[in-house]
Design an enzyme around this catalytic site. Structure first.
Site, PDB file in Angstrom:
ATOM      1  N   HIS A   1      10.112  21.971  10.778  1.00 37.51           N
ATOM      2  CA  HIS A   1       9.214  21.206   9.916  1.00 37.51           C
ATOM      3  C   HIS A   1       8.764  22.007   8.708  1.00 37.51           C
ATOM      4  O   HIS A   1       8.076  21.508   7.837  1.00 37.51           O
ATOM      5  CB  HIS A   1       8.014  20.710  10.731  1.00 37.51           C
ATOM      6  CG  HIS A   1       8.452  19.925  11.928  1.00 37.51           C
ATOM      7  ND1 HIS A   1       8.620  20.516  13.161  1.00 37.51           N
ATOM      8  CD2 HIS A   1       8.811  18.633  12.067  1.00 37.51           C
ATOM      9  CE1 HIS A   1       9.058  19.600  14.016  1.00 37.51           C
ATOM     10  NE2 HIS A   1       9.181  18.455  13.390  1.00 37.51           N
TER      11      HIS A   1
ATOM     12  N   CYS B   1      10.867  16.660  22.106  1.00 31.27           N
ATOM     13  CA  CYS B   1      10.358  17.108  20.803  1.00 31.27           C
ATOM     14  C   CYS B   1       9.015  17.807  20.842  1.00 31.27           C
ATOM     15  O   CYS B   1       8.301  17.757  19.879  1.00 31.27           O
ATOM     16  CB  CYS B   1      10.162  15.895  19.943  1.00 31.27           C
ATOM     17  SG  CYS B   1      11.396  15.687  18.713  1.00 31.27           S
TER      18      CYS B   1
ATOM     19  N   LEU C   1       0.826  -1.210   0.000  1.00 31.96           N
ATOM     20  CA  LEU C   1       0.000   0.000   0.000  1.00 31.96           C
ATOM     21  C   LEU C   1       0.863   1.265   0.000  1.00 31.96           C
ATOM     22  O   LEU C   1       0.522   2.257  -0.638  1.00 31.96           O
ATOM     23  CB  LEU C   1      -0.935   0.005   1.218  1.00 31.96           C
ATOM     24  CG  LEU C   1      -1.944   1.158   1.247  1.00 31.96           C
ATOM     25  CD1 LEU C   1      -2.880   1.100   0.047  1.00 31.96           C
ATOM     26  CD2 LEU C   1      -2.746   1.153   2.544  1.00 31.96           C
TER      27      LEU C   1
HETATM   28  N1  GLN Z   1      19.314  14.277  17.693  1.00 30.27           N
HETATM   29  C1  GLN Z   1      18.174  13.953  16.907  1.00 30.27           C
HETATM   30  C2  GLN Z   1      18.210  14.706  15.581  1.00 30.27           C
HETATM   31  O1  GLN Z   1      18.642  15.813  15.560  1.00 30.27           O
HETATM   32  C3  GLN Z   1      16.889  14.262  17.613  1.00 30.27           C
HETATM   33  C4  GLN Z   1      15.686  13.808  16.818  1.00 30.27           C
HETATM   34  C5  GLN Z   1      14.362  13.983  17.530  1.00 30.27           C
HETATM   35  O2  GLN Z   1      14.196  14.800  18.378  1.00 30.27           O
HETATM   36  N2  GLN Z   1      13.375  13.208  17.158  1.00 30.27           N
HETATM   37  O3  GLN Z   1      17.815  14.208  14.561  1.00 30.27           O
HETATM   38 ZN    ZN Z   2      13.025  16.810  18.211  1.00 32.47          ZN
END
Ligand code: GLN
Ligand code: ZN
Length: 755
Positions: free
Chosen positions: A697, A647, A20
Site C-alpha cells: 500500500h 488480506c 458526489l
Molecule cells: N489475487 C488478488 C490480487 O493480487 C488478491 C487481491 C486481494 O487480496 N484483495 O490482486
Molecule cells: Zn490481499
C-alpha cells in the site's frame, strides 16, 4: 412522529449517479472550487428530502448526508480532532485532511463498519482531547431541510458507539480507553441536543449499533449512564436510539429502562429480540420502531411476514412504528434506472427508493389494517409466488451437490501432499512469489473498456491481453521469481469478474454503494442457483504457463469472498448458496489442474470480515466458510499445490478456520506487524506460510537488507521448508518501476537467506 410512524434509518448519499464522487474528486484535484462541491451536496440533500417526504414517510431522517463519512462527521461534531490536524483552519479542508491525510499529517485509520462493506474513519481520543459541541453541520442540515418545508429527525452516531469505535490516540497513557471520556462526551451531546431543540427539532436519532455485538457489563453500564443522563435533560428533542446489524440482546432491557422516547430494533438480522419481548419493562412508554425492511440487502420484502413481525409489538410498545432494519446506505438508490436486468431478476428486487415505499405500505397496514392496502399486499404476494416458481433452480447443480455430499474433500494428509509437491515442483527453499495482480496500467483499463463497448472485438482484446501476460511473465523471469502469475489484466474486480462469468449472478448498471469516501462498489446480485457454464480463467492460465518452465499459479477468488462482496439471495440458507459457489469454483480448479497448472491460489481476503458480530454465531459461519472453500479446492490431486491469500494480519478468532481451509500455502499480511503474526499462525497452521514481507500500500521500495531481516525474523518462528517470500497483497495499484525494484530486492533477500 404520529401513531402510524414510518421512517428509514438513513439513505444513500453519493447521488443516484455518483454525483458526489465526481464533485469531491474534482475538488481534491483542484479542478473545481468549494462552491461547486457544496452545490452538488445541496442538490443531493434536497432531492433526498424531497423523495422521502414525497413518498409519505411519517418522519424523514436528517444529517444523513456526508461528504466522506458519518463517523468522521460525528467526531467533528464533538471536536474530536487529532492534534496533527488542528492547524488546518478551513473546516472542509480539515475534514478531508483527516480522511485522506496531508503532507506531514497522515490520515486517520480506516476500518470496516461492523460486518458491512462500508468503512469509517477511526476517531482518536486521548485524556487531553478537549471535547466541545461543534453543531454547525447538523444544525445547518436541519435548517436547510426546514426551508424546504421538511422537518427532519437529525441522525448522529450515539455517544457510546462513538467511543467504542474510537481508538486511544498515540501517546495516550497506558490503561486509557476512549470509554474513559464518557462523562464529558455525554455533556457535549447534551449541548448538541439543546441546540437542536432550539432550532426546532422534535426528534433526534442516536445510533448505537455497537450493542448488536457482544459487550461487557461495563459497556452496557455506559449505555445506561449515557441515556439516563440525556433523557433527564430539561430541554431536548425526543430521543430515538437506533440499533442495527443484529439483536440487542441484554442491552435491550437496559435501554428500555432509560427515559429515551424511542428504540429502533433491527428485526431482520436481530429478529431474536422479539423472543420474550413482552417481558421487557419500559417499552410500554416508548415508541418502538420495527425494522422489518432489510436495509442491507436488495430483495423485495415479504410484506405479510414483515407486518406480522411489527404486530408482535402491538400491546408491548407504547407505540409501534415501521422502519428499515438499518440505514439504506448499504443498498443502491433506485431499481427504476436499471434497464438491462432481466424481469425475472427485477421482480425480486427493491433498492432504497422501493424500500421506502414498502415501509410506507407496511405502516399503513399496521395503522389501518391490511385490508386498507389489500390490493398492494396481494399484488406483492402474487409476485413473490411467481418468483418462487421461476426460482432459477438448477437441478443438475443440486444433484451434483447431493452426490458429493460431505465427501467433497478428497485430499491426502498435509505432509504427504507436501512431499509430492516438493517432487512435482522442485522449488528452492523460501520460494519467491507474488499475490496475483501486476500493476494495472491506464492502457489495460482502456483495452477492457474498449472491449466492453464493442470498440474492439474478442480477437483483438485477446491479443492485447496475451501481449500483457507475455510482458508480465518475461518481467518475472528476468527478476528471477520462482512461482509466477499471469498478472490478472483481464479483471476489473476480483468478485465482479467471476460474477460476470458464472450463472446465477446479475450485475447492475448503476447499483453503486459507498465503500468509503468517494469509493463506490457495484456488488453483483446472486439471485439463483450458481454454476459455471464454461471455463473462466483456464485459457489465460494455460497461455501464461506455456511461456515459462517455472510454475504459474492459477488465480481464483474464493466462495466466501464472492459471497461477502455480493448481494446474496436470502430464500435459502447461506451455507447452501456457499456450497454452490464452491462447486462452480471446484470445476474451475480441476480444469486448471487438467490444463497443466500445478499451483492454484484461491483468495479469501474476506474470510475474517464476514465473521458474525457475536461469538455465539461464529462457529456456524466458520463451518460453512471452511466447507465451501474445501468444496472449491477438494477435487485436485495431492501433487497440485493449493494456495490461499488472506488480506489482514489479525487472526485471533479465525486461526482455527485458516487451519481448516487446509491450504498448502497461506499468504497473509505481516509487513506492518513485523512478522508478529507468525507467533500465532506458525504453530496454528502447520503448512506453508508466506507472511507478506513488504507493504504494497506504500510506494516506498524496501531494500534487500530490510527484506532479509524480515525473512530471518520469520525463520525464527517457522522452518525454511515452510517459509515463502512474497509481498503482502496484489500489486494492481502500484506503479511498474517501484514494483520491479521491490521484487528484485525480494529475490535478492531470499537468495541471501538461503545461503
Ligand atoms: N489475487 C488478488 C490480487 O493480487 C488478491 C487481491 C486481494 O487480496 N484483495 O490482486
Ligand atoms: Zn490481499
Amino acid at each position: 412522529m404520529t401513531s402510524s410512524t414510518t421512517t428509514v434509518l438513513g439513505y444513500p448519499r453519493i447521488g443516484p449517479r455518483r454525483e458526489l464522487k465526481r464533485a469531491t474528486e474534482a475538488f481534491w484535484a483542484g479542478r473545481s472550487d468549494e462552491a461547486a462541491l457544496r452545490d452538488t451536496a445541496a442538490r443531493i440533500r434536497r432531492d433526498t428530502w424531497g423523495e422521502l417526504d414525497g413518498a409519505g414517510l411519517g418522519s424523514v431522517p436528517g444529517n444523513t448526508f456526508s461528504y466522506y463519512d458519518h463517523v468522521l462527521d460525528t467526531a467533528l461534531a464533538v471536536d474530536a480532532v487529532p492534534e496533527r490536524f488542528a492547524g488546518i483552519e478551513d473546516p472542509i479542508r480539515r475534514m478531508f485532511a483527516m480522511a485522506r491525510g496531508v503532507e506531514g499529517a497522515p490520515a486517520c485509520e480506516m476500518t470496516k463498519w461492523f460486518d458491512t462493506n462500508y468503512h469509517y474513519l477511526v476517531p482518536e481520543l486521548g485524556p487531553d482531547t478537549a471535547l466541545a459541541p461543534r453543531s454547525t453541520k447538523v444544525i445547518e442540515d436541519f435548517r436547510e431541510a426546514q426551508r424546504q418545508g421538511v422537518t427532519t429527525r437529525p441522525v448522529l452516531v450515539g455517544p457510546v458507539t462513538l467511543l467504542l469505535l474510537s481508538k486511544a490516540a498515540d501517546g495516550a497513557p497506558e490503561g486509557f480507553t476512549p470509554l474513559d471520556l464518557l462523562g464529558p462526551l455525554v455533556e457535549v451531546y447534551a449541548d448538541l441536543l439543546l441546540e437542536l431543540a432550539e432550532a426546532g427539532a422534535g426528534w433526534v436519532q442516536l445510533d448505537e449499533p455497537a450493542f448488536a455485538a457482544d459487550r461487557s457489563n461495563a459497556e452496557v453500564d455506559a449505555l445506561r449512564t449515557a441515556y439516563d443522563r440525556l433523557a433527564a435533560l430539561k430541554r431536548r428533542p425526543r430521543i430515538l436510539v437506533a440499533s442495527y446489524f443484529g439483536r440487542l440482546g441484554g442491552a435491550l432491557p437496559v435501554l428500555a429502562r432509560t427515559g429515551v422516547d424511542g428504540i429502533a430494533l433491527d428485526l431482520v438480522a436481530g429478529a431474536a429480540d422479539l423472543d420474550g419481548i413482552e417481558k421487557v419493562e419500559g417499552l410500554d412508554r416508548k415508541l418502538v420502531l420495527a425494522g422489518v425492511v432489510d436495509g442491507r440487502n436488495v430483495w423485495r420484502t415479504d410484506l405479510d411476514a414483515a407486518l406480522a413481525k411489527a404486530q408482535r409489538l402491538t400491546g408491548v410498545a407504547g407505540r409501534v412504528g415501521v422502519s428499515t432494519s438499518c440505514s439504506l446506505l448499504h443498498v443502491p438508490y433506485d431499481l427504476a434506472v436499471e434497464t438491462a436486468l432481466p424481469s425475472e431478476v427485477t421482480d425480486r428486487l427493491a433498492f432504497a427508493r422501493q424500500k421506502v415505499d414498502e415501509v410506507v405500505l407496511i405502516g399503513r397496514a399496521l395503522a389501518d389494517g391490511r385490508e386498507s392496502v389489500a390490493a398492494e399486499f396481494d399484488a406483492a404476494a402474487a409476485l413473490r409466488e411467481r418468483v418462487r416458481e421461476t426460482s432459477g433452480r438448477d437441478d443438475a447443480v443440486r444433484a451434483r451437490l447431493g452426490e458429493l455430499g460431505s465427501d467433497h474433500y478428497r485430499r491426502g494428509a498435509a505432509d504427504v501432499r507436501a512431499k509430492e509437491q516438493r517432487d512435482a515442483l522442485g522449488l528452492p527453499e523460501v520460494p519467491t512469489t507474488t499475490i496475483g495482480s501486476f500493476p494495472q496500467t491506464a492502457e489495460i483499463r482502456k483495452d477492457r473498456a474498449a472491449h466492453r463497448s464493442g470498440e474492439i472485438d474478442d480477437a483483438e482484446y485477446e491479443a492485447r491481453m496475451r501481449a500483457e501476460i507475455t510482458r508480465v511473465i518475461e518481467l518475472q523471469e528476468s527478476i528471477g521469481l520462482d512461482v509466477l502469475v499471469h498478472g490478472e489484466p483481464e479483471r476489473n474486480d476480483m468478485v465482479q469478474y467471476f460474477a460476470e462469468n458464472l450463472d446465477g449472478f446479475a450485475t447492475t448498471e448503476l447499483g453503486w454503494v459507498q465503500s468509503y469516501g468517494s469509493r463506490c462498489v457495484r456488488p453483483p446480485i446472486l439471485y439463483a442457483d450458481v454454476s459455471r457454464p464454461r471455463p473462466i480463467t483456464v485459457e489465460w492460465a494455460r497461455y501464461a504457463q506455456s511461456l515459462s518452465s517455472k510454475p504459474v499459479k492459477g488465480m481464483l477468488t474464493g466462495p466466501v469472498t464472492i459471497l461477502a462482496w455480493s448481494f446474496v439471495r436470502d430464500d435459502q440458507p447461506i451455507d447452501a448458496t456457499a456450497r454452490q459457489v464452491g462447486l462452480a469454483l471446484r470445476d474451475e480448479v480441476t480444469d486448471l489442474e487438467a490444463a497443466g497448472i500445478r499451483i492454484v491460489q484461491v483468495d479469501e481476503p474476506a474470510l475474517r470480515e464476514l465473521l458474525p458480530l457475536r461469538e455465539a454465531d461464529r462457529q456456524e459461519y466458520l463451518d460453512w466458510a471452511v466447507d465451501s472453500f474445501r468444496m472449491s479446492t477438494g477435487g485436485v490431486q495431492d501433487s497440485t499445490q493449493i494456495h490461499t491469500h488472506l488480506c489482514y494480519s489479525e487472526f485471533g478468532e479465525v486461526v482455527g478456520a485458516i487451519d481448516g481451509l487446509d491450504a498448502d500455502v497461506t499468504t497473509v499480511e505481516a509487513a506492518r506487524s513485523r512478522m508478529e503474526v507468525l507467533a500465532e499462525l506458525g504453530p496454528g497452521v502447520p503448512r506453508g506460510l508466506g507472511p507478506g514481507v513488504y507493504d504494497v500500500h506504500s510506494p516506498e521500495v524496501p531494500d534487500a537488507d530490510e527484506l532479509a531481516t524480515q525473512l530471518r525474523a520469520a525463520l525464527s518462528h517457522i522452518g525454511s521448508d515452510r517459509l515463502w517470500a512474497n509481498p503482502d497483497c496484489g500489486l494492481k495499484t502500484r506503479g511498474e518501476p517501484e514494483t520491479v525494484a521491490a521484487l528484485t530486492n525480494l529475490v535478492a533477500a531470499a537468495r541471501r537467506v538461503r545461503a
